[in-house]
Design a protein around this motif. Structure first.
Motif, PDB file in Angstrom:
ATOM      1  N   MET A  95      52.093  25.084  39.539  1.00 13.20           N
ATOM      2  CA  MET A  95      51.187  26.148  39.550  1.00 13.20           C
ATOM      3  C   MET A  95      51.842  27.521  39.709  1.00 13.20           C
ATOM      4  O   MET A  95      51.502  28.398  39.022  1.00 13.20           O
ATOM      5  CB  MET A  95      50.019  25.918  40.652  1.00 13.20           C
ATOM      6  N   LEU A  96      52.775  27.559  40.592  1.00 14.55           N
ATOM      7  CA  LEU A  96      53.343  28.760  40.883  1.00 14.55           C
ATOM      8  C   LEU A  96      54.344  29.041  39.743  1.00 14.55           C
ATOM      9  O   LEU A  96      54.229  30.475  39.485  1.00 14.55           O
ATOM     10  CB  LEU A  96      54.507  28.677  42.114  1.00 14.55           C
ATOM     11  N   HIS A 118      45.701  27.890  30.121  1.00 12.90           N
ATOM     12  CA  HIS A 118      46.585  28.368  29.432  1.00 12.90           C
ATOM     13  C   HIS A 118      47.690  27.706  28.911  1.00 12.90           C
ATOM     14  O   HIS A 118      48.134  27.594  27.808  1.00 12.90           O
ATOM     15  CB  HIS A 118      47.358  29.784  30.511  1.00 12.90           C
ATOM     16  N   GLU A 119      48.078  26.529  29.775  1.00 13.08           N
ATOM     17  CA  GLU A 119      49.059  25.905  29.210  1.00 13.08           C
ATOM     18  C   GLU A 119      48.508  24.636  28.184  1.00 13.08           C
ATOM     19  O   GLU A 119      49.113  24.218  27.525  1.00 13.08           O
ATOM     20  CB  GLU A 119      49.561  24.856  30.738  1.00 13.08           C
ATOM     21  N   ALA A 159      54.433  32.547  34.544  1.00  9.69           N
ATOM     22  CA  ALA A 159      54.319  32.553  33.203  1.00  9.69           C
ATOM     23  C   ALA A 159      53.129  33.505  32.552  1.00  9.69           C
ATOM     24  O   ALA A 159      53.337  34.180  31.525  1.00  9.69           O
ATOM     25  CB  ALA A 159      54.145  31.023  32.431  1.00  9.69           C
ATOM     26  N   VAL A 160      52.051  33.240  33.258  1.00 10.05           N
ATOM     27  CA  VAL A 160      50.988  34.137  32.692  1.00 10.05           C
ATOM     28  C   VAL A 160      50.803  35.566  33.155  1.00 10.05           C
ATOM     29  O   VAL A 160      50.308  36.414  32.802  1.00 10.05           O
ATOM     30  CB  VAL A 160      49.453  33.605  33.216  1.00 10.05           C
ATOM     31  N   PHE A 211      54.086  38.385  39.840  1.00  8.36           N
ATOM     32  CA  PHE A 211      54.880  37.120  40.600  1.00  8.36           C
ATOM     33  C   PHE A 211      55.771  36.603  40.060  1.00  8.36           C
ATOM     34  O   PHE A 211      55.812  36.176  38.868  1.00  8.36           O
ATOM     35  CB  PHE A 211      53.510  36.357  41.199  1.00  8.36           C
ATOM     36  N   THR A 212      56.854  36.245  40.771  1.00  7.15           N
ATOM     37  CA  THR A 212      57.911  35.196  40.307  1.00  7.15           C
ATOM     38  C   THR A 212      58.069  34.229  41.357  1.00  7.15           C
ATOM     39  O   THR A 212      57.944  34.670  42.514  1.00  7.15           O
ATOM     40  CB  THR A 212      59.318  36.074  40.153  1.00  7.15           C
TER      41      THR A 212
END
Length: 634
Positions: free
Chosen positions: A79-80, A130-131, A85-86, A100-101
């Motif tokens: 999830m993180l 999204h995935e 990615a989004v 966020f990274t």
């Protein structure tokens, strides 16, 4: 160093189900196995690296009816990395907003390796969606077991599965405990209070939260109009010509409230991290079709469709059809006026109480016909816009909104303009406005909330009886929840909700100076609308996927356009009033010039003060101070 999914273990033996995939009953086993492998495969192998399992195990399938339902989730690490990615933007420990990274996760406020609340459930479901949507065909030429379902490199597998009828639907699950808490603070206890906008955002996402935020703001913005309109109606309403002061206030009000909303909207989305969230290239919409080729912009292989063909469809088919519908709407309007003349003549000849009630019947019938025509036209507009074959979902939505708004505006307001500026009958204008507004509000409450809620309650009773009849030792709580939710109606977005507010804004801002109670009725309707829409979101429809939004989109432009029209209308009404005409008894040219000057001045709105966003990049966004005008919870 960038952290990659392939280097981390993102598998879990058990997981919290977040999304449900329903397959058709006759789907072949090789197709199920292929889909499962693509979902759980590592990213480097072209998979989504998510968690996937059937709703029922083999033992449970022997006891309960197998529905071909599958659950999808993800590990915390997955999830993180998906949040990175989004491009989710989160608040840092130094009170700035940054993208966020995973590598710098410890720098973000509220993050803890042992805490699972850093990402909201709505954000988690958005990441999974999204995935799934970004699962792409690699070397496959077709979906296994279905040679007619062709694939090409880069094609979205989920979209092909949906259009081929292999996947029936994909929807996010409710969290019953979180939903109950949200309901308790939202609508179960009727009281005049602010909505929990941040809670709505955490559960349903930014798009839904912005709608309820706008609904709340618009309702409170109507209160000054209602407060001024009530005594104005009680003491001056018999003299229909004494509307200049109220029209002048109306003129200023309709311009100011939208500018204030833009500031409040920017504050909310800034705090949520979506105001400057990076936008990526839009993928072609599922219904888009054409000859397979290479997109010169993205370099990806996808269907291509010549723009000139789309323009020919728009101008040679869609435009003439819309014009024909507008002509038909005007024809129905003239029939309504014939009915008004008939009812008035009958009342003048008879003069009884029965005929005085009959005077309202043509307006009520016309209001019902307007609602029916609006809904029928909506279906036709959706068909035409889909047939035009727009590549992007945003283009499709813009063309659909334009078609619907033009027809709805003429259908709902043409009769009022005709009465005001052609017949110049202020008494009839007041009667027509009151009847159209009140009737449309009652019909919308019944069709959009009460009827769907009643049907959903009946379905819920049937499911519970079916589960009780099984008399099984299995804990079927999750099974019952999934079966109940999969049969719920699908929430089609905020289009109809914004359209209803748009038309209400038109009724209030255009001609409420001759019927000052319009704003009061709108306030009463909106207080019930908040609760009925909340009930609809929580108990009537499936939970919608979260969609990050930075504003209310094209609806802001629609409301601003209506505001400009209302300025022109109110200035024209002021210019027609006996009080203003008495000031210029001989020189009509001076009166016209003054009215035009007022219109131009009022139509020029000051730009939103956005100094707090200038010169700021998404990597370091300082949080603005909260706005007191919005109130707590917004």
């Amino acid at each position: 160093m960038k952290v990659t999914l392939s280097a981390l273990n993102t598998s879990e033996s058990s997981f919290t189900p977040l999304v449900v995939i329903e397959l058709a009953q006759d789907v072949k086993e090789e197709t199920k196995e292929w889909l499962k492998n693509r979902i759980i495969a590592k990213k480097k192998d072209g998979g989504a690296q998510l968690l996937f399992r059937p709703l029922l195990n083999k033992y449970e399938q022997e006891t309960l009816e197998n529905q071909n339902l599958y659950l999808v989730g993800a590990s915390k690490i997955r999830m993180l990395l998906g949040a990175e990615a989004v491009g989710l933007v989160k608040e840092c420990n130094d009170n700035t907003m940054r993208a966020f990274t995973y590598r710098t996760r410890q720098n973000f406020k509220g993050f803890d390796d042992n805490n699972d609340d850093f990402l909201t459930m709505a954000e988690c479901q958005f990441i999974i969606k999204h995935e799934l949507e970004n699962l792409r065909a690699k070397d496959e030429k077709m979906i296994p077991g279905y040679p007619q379902a062709k694939l090409y490199p880069g094609k979205s597998l989920l979209r092909r599965l949906l259009t081929s009828g292999i996947v029936i639907q994909v929807f996010p699950l409710h969290d019953n405990e979180a939903l109950k808490k949200l309901e308790d603070s939202w609508y179960t206890r009727f009281a005049l209070k602010y909505q929990p906008i941040d809670g709505i955002r955490g559960y349903f996402g930014e798009t839904i939260a912005l709608y309820f935020g706008f609904l709340e703001y618009f309702t409170f913005a109507l209160i000054p109009m209602a407060v001024i309109g009530l005594p104005y109606y009680l003491f001056v309403w018999e003299d229909y010509d004494k509307y200049v002061i109220f029209a002048s206030f109306n003129l200023i009000w309709s311009t100011v409230i939208l500018e204030v909303w833009k500031r409040g909207c920017a504050d909310m989305t800034y705090r949520w991290g979506t105001l400057l969230m990076k936008r990526k290239f839009e993928e072609p919409r599922p219904g888009f079709h054409g000859v397979l080729g290479i997109n010169p912009i993205t370099g990806k292989e996808e269907p291509l469709y010549p723009s000139y063909k789309r323009q020919l469809r728009i101008y040679l088919v869609s435009l003439p059809f819309v014009c024909l519908c507008l002509y038909f709407s005007l024809y129905v309007m003239m029939i309504y006026f014939d009915l008004e003349v008939w009812a008035l003549g009958l009342h003048e000849n008879s003069g009884s109480e029965w005929t005085s009630v009959l005077l309202y019947v043509p307006s009520i019938i016309y209001a019902i016909v307007i609602e029916i025509m609006n809904r029928l036209y909506r279906y036709a507009a959706e068909f035409l816009t889909s047939w035009e074959n727009h590549r992007l979902e945003s283009a499709y939505q813009n063309h659909l909104i334009l078609k619907v708004l033009v027809f709805n505006f003429l259908n709902c307001f043409a009769s009022l303009f005709y009465i005001a500026f052609v017949l110049k009958d202020m008494k009839l204008l007041r009667q027509s406005l009151a009847t159209l507004l009140i009737t449309s509000q009652i019909l919308n409450q019944i069709v959009e909330s009460l009827l769907p809620y009643w049907l959903q309650r009946k379905h819920g009773v049937r499911v519970k009886r079916k589960m009780q009849a099984l008399k099984t030792d299995i804990d079927a709580t999750l099974y019952e929840q999934v079966i109940l939710e999969k049969e719920m109606g699908t929430y089609l977005g905020t289009f109809d909700d914004y359209l209803e507010l748009f038309l209400q804004f038109g009724y209030v801002s255009l001609f409420s100076c001759v019927y000052p109670l319009a704003a009061a009725f709108a306030v009463l309707n909106n207080f019930t609308e908040v609760n009925s829409d909340a009930l609809k979101m929580c108990r009537v429809f499936k939970r919608p996927f979260s969609e990050p939004s930075a504003s209310i989109g094209v609806w802001q432009l629609a409301f601003e356009t209506m505001s400009v029209i209302s300025v022109v209308t109110n200035c024209a009404l002021i210019g027609m009033s006996p009080q203003v005409n008495a000031i210029f008894p001989e020189s009509k040219a001076d009166l016209i010039l003054i009215v035009v000057a007022v219109e131009v001045t009022a139509s020029i709105s000051p730009p939103i003060n956005s100094s707090f966003t200038s010169g700021i990049t998404p990597n370091a966004i300082p949080l603005p101070s909260p706005l007191p005008m919005i109130g707590p919870g917004v």
